[in-house]
Design a protein around this motif. Sequence first.
Motif, mmCIF file in Angstrom:
data_model
loop_
_atom_site.group_PDB
_atom_site.id
_atom_site.type_symbol
_atom_site.label_atom_id
_atom_site.label_comp_id
_atom_site.label_asym_id
_atom_site.label_seq_id
_atom_site.Cartn_x
_atom_site.Cartn_y
_atom_site.Cartn_z
ATOM 1 N N THR A 125 -35.985 18.776 38.160
ATOM 2 C CA THR A 125 -34.532 18.798 38.322
ATOM 3 C C THR A 125 -34.163 17.867 39.464
ATOM 4 O OG1 THR A 125 -34.656 20.704 39.795
ATOM 5 C CG2 THR A 125 -34.197 21.154 37.473
ATOM 6 N N VAL A 126 -32.986 17.267 39.335
ATOM 7 C CA VAL A 126 -32.483 16.354 40.365
ATOM 8 C C VAL A 126 -31.130 16.857 40.819
ATOM 9 C CG1 VAL A 126 -31.703 14.006 40.855
ATOM 10 C CG2 VAL A 126 -33.702 14.385 39.383
ATOM 11 N N ARG A 127 -30.983 17.019 42.126
ATOM 12 C CA ARG A 127 -29.717 17.472 42.679
ATOM 13 C C ARG A 127 -29.231 16.433 43.685
ATOM 14 N NH1 ARG A 127 -28.816 21.089 46.666
ATOM 15 N NH2 ARG A 127 -31.035 21.557 46.805
ATOM 16 N N VAL A 128 -27.947 16.108 43.592
ATOM 17 C CA VAL A 128 -27.355 15.156 44.538
ATOM 18 C C VAL A 128 -26.395 15.939 45.424
ATOM 19 C CG1 VAL A 128 -25.992 13.047 44.801
ATOM 20 C CG2 VAL A 128 -27.556 13.299 42.853
ATOM 21 N N SER A 129 -26.495 15.717 46.730
ATOM 22 C CA SER A 129 -25.630 16.446 47.661
ATOM 23 C C SER A 129 -24.169 16.225 47.308
ATOM 24 C CB SER A 129 -25.880 15.963 49.088
ATOM 25 O OG SER A 129 -25.719 14.552 49.160
ATOM 26 N N GLU A 130 -23.379 17.263 47.481
ATOM 27 C CA GLU A 130 -21.965 17.175 47.136
ATOM 28 C C GLU A 130 -21.220 16.339 48.165
ATOM 29 O OE1 GLU A 130 -19.674 20.593 46.133
ATOM 30 O OE2 GLU A 130 -21.334 21.479 45.005
ATOM 31 N N VAL A 180 -21.051 13.209 39.868
ATOM 32 C CA VAL A 180 -22.443 13.062 39.460
ATOM 33 C C VAL A 180 -22.567 13.404 37.984
ATOM 34 C CG1 VAL A 180 -24.804 13.828 39.873
ATOM 35 C CG2 VAL A 180 -23.187 13.684 41.784
ATOM 36 N N VAL A 185 -30.713 13.246 47.886
ATOM 37 C CA VAL A 185 -31.197 13.541 46.544
ATOM 38 C C VAL A 185 -32.387 14.477 46.663
ATOM 39 C CG1 VAL A 185 -32.104 12.541 44.410
ATOM 40 C CG2 VAL A 185 -30.469 11.245 45.811
ATOM 41 N N THR A 186 -32.322 15.584 45.962
ATOM 42 C CA THR A 186 -33.423 16.546 45.980
ATOM 43 C C THR A 186 -34.059 16.595 44.593
ATOM 44 O OG1 THR A 186 -32.192 17.852 47.591
ATOM 45 C CG2 THR A 186 -34.076 18.920 46.524
ATOM 46 N N SER A 190 -40.627 20.163 46.166
ATOM 47 C CA SER A 190 -39.225 19.794 46.254
ATOM 48 C C SER A 190 -39.111 18.731 47.335
ATOM 49 C CB SER A 190 -38.374 21.013 46.604
ATOM 50 O OG SER A 190 -37.017 20.638 46.678
ATOM 51 N N GLU A 196 -36.982 15.632 49.298
ATOM 52 C CA GLU A 196 -35.637 15.163 49.633
ATOM 53 C C GLU A 196 -35.675 13.690 50.018
ATOM 54 O OE1 GLU A 196 -34.198 17.746 52.688
ATOM 55 O OE2 GLU A 196 -33.353 19.152 51.236
#
Lengths: 262, 53
Positions: A177-182, A188, A222-223, A239, A241
């Motif tokens: 999974t890829v998460r982008v900071s808000e 996104v 980006v996580t 995980s 970053e």
Amino acid sequence: MELQQVLSRLESTGIALFAVSYDPVATLKAFAGKHDIAYSLLSDEGSHVIRRLGLINERVQEDHAVYGIKPDPRHTNLPYPGVFVLDESGVIVRKRFHESYRERDGGVTLLAQTMGIEDEAPGPVTRAPGDPARVVAWLSSPAYSFFQRLQLNIEIQLAPGLRVHTPPAPSGIVPVTVRVSEIPGVEVGPIEWAPVRAGFLRGSLPLTFAAAPGGGDLTLRVTVAYQARSESACLPPSSDEIDLFIKEIAMVDRTLPPRPPV
Amino acid sequence: MALPPRNFSSIGPREGTRFPEVVLPDQHGTVVDLHAARRGRRALVVFYRSADW
């Protein structure tokens, strides 16, 4: 103009470039001189070709009403922004059109996507240390401008014999999974993964910079979470970053000038 | 606030067809026949709103 940035690359790959707008020749001449543009800017004054090709955005006025922009005569006979890719015999092999000029692909992004040219990481590249897997992330451009769309590229590099799983992963495995900071104003989009290849997994997602101009330089965190496994064993979930820095391009040529007096 | 999505694949000439004949003046006022000017090369034809604003 962002297209200029990729012109040298186009020439080296033997691709001709034509940019069509409804501007009169004099406007294009001034623009080309100011921005040192070497490729063909074609003048379709009156939008006759744009109309013949079916590219007129009839809904632009309606869009503007929705977005609260006052009617303006320059907003009539506008084309949808987009690009046709022609092969050596002039046949259209690909086309990409967009909702409106409010969402423009960066030149580098457009080229990479339409021509299938592998992007050589024009933006900042950052690696999260890791062994036997490591994560690399880069942007399709080192800078953004108002309502520009860029691609965030992610690559997970794997030691031989290892693999990772995109969702849905087998039971017991943490999917990638890829998460982008808000960040306010940064939209996104969903990530698309390329087919899994030996040794790495690569995906990209669109980032639209929709905040008002003046957002300034940004750092995107980006996580990337994943779990690597071999045929016989699972590694612990990871995980990583990564911080990506991106500059804002001032909107010198893109602000709407005041309307002429009636 | 967002408008409903549209089918952008239906905009303009279809993929797999020859790009139409286009003859327009360039920034120097020189009349350009797009297909002739390609000289057998691949090409990108970009449509954008305006160089002026």
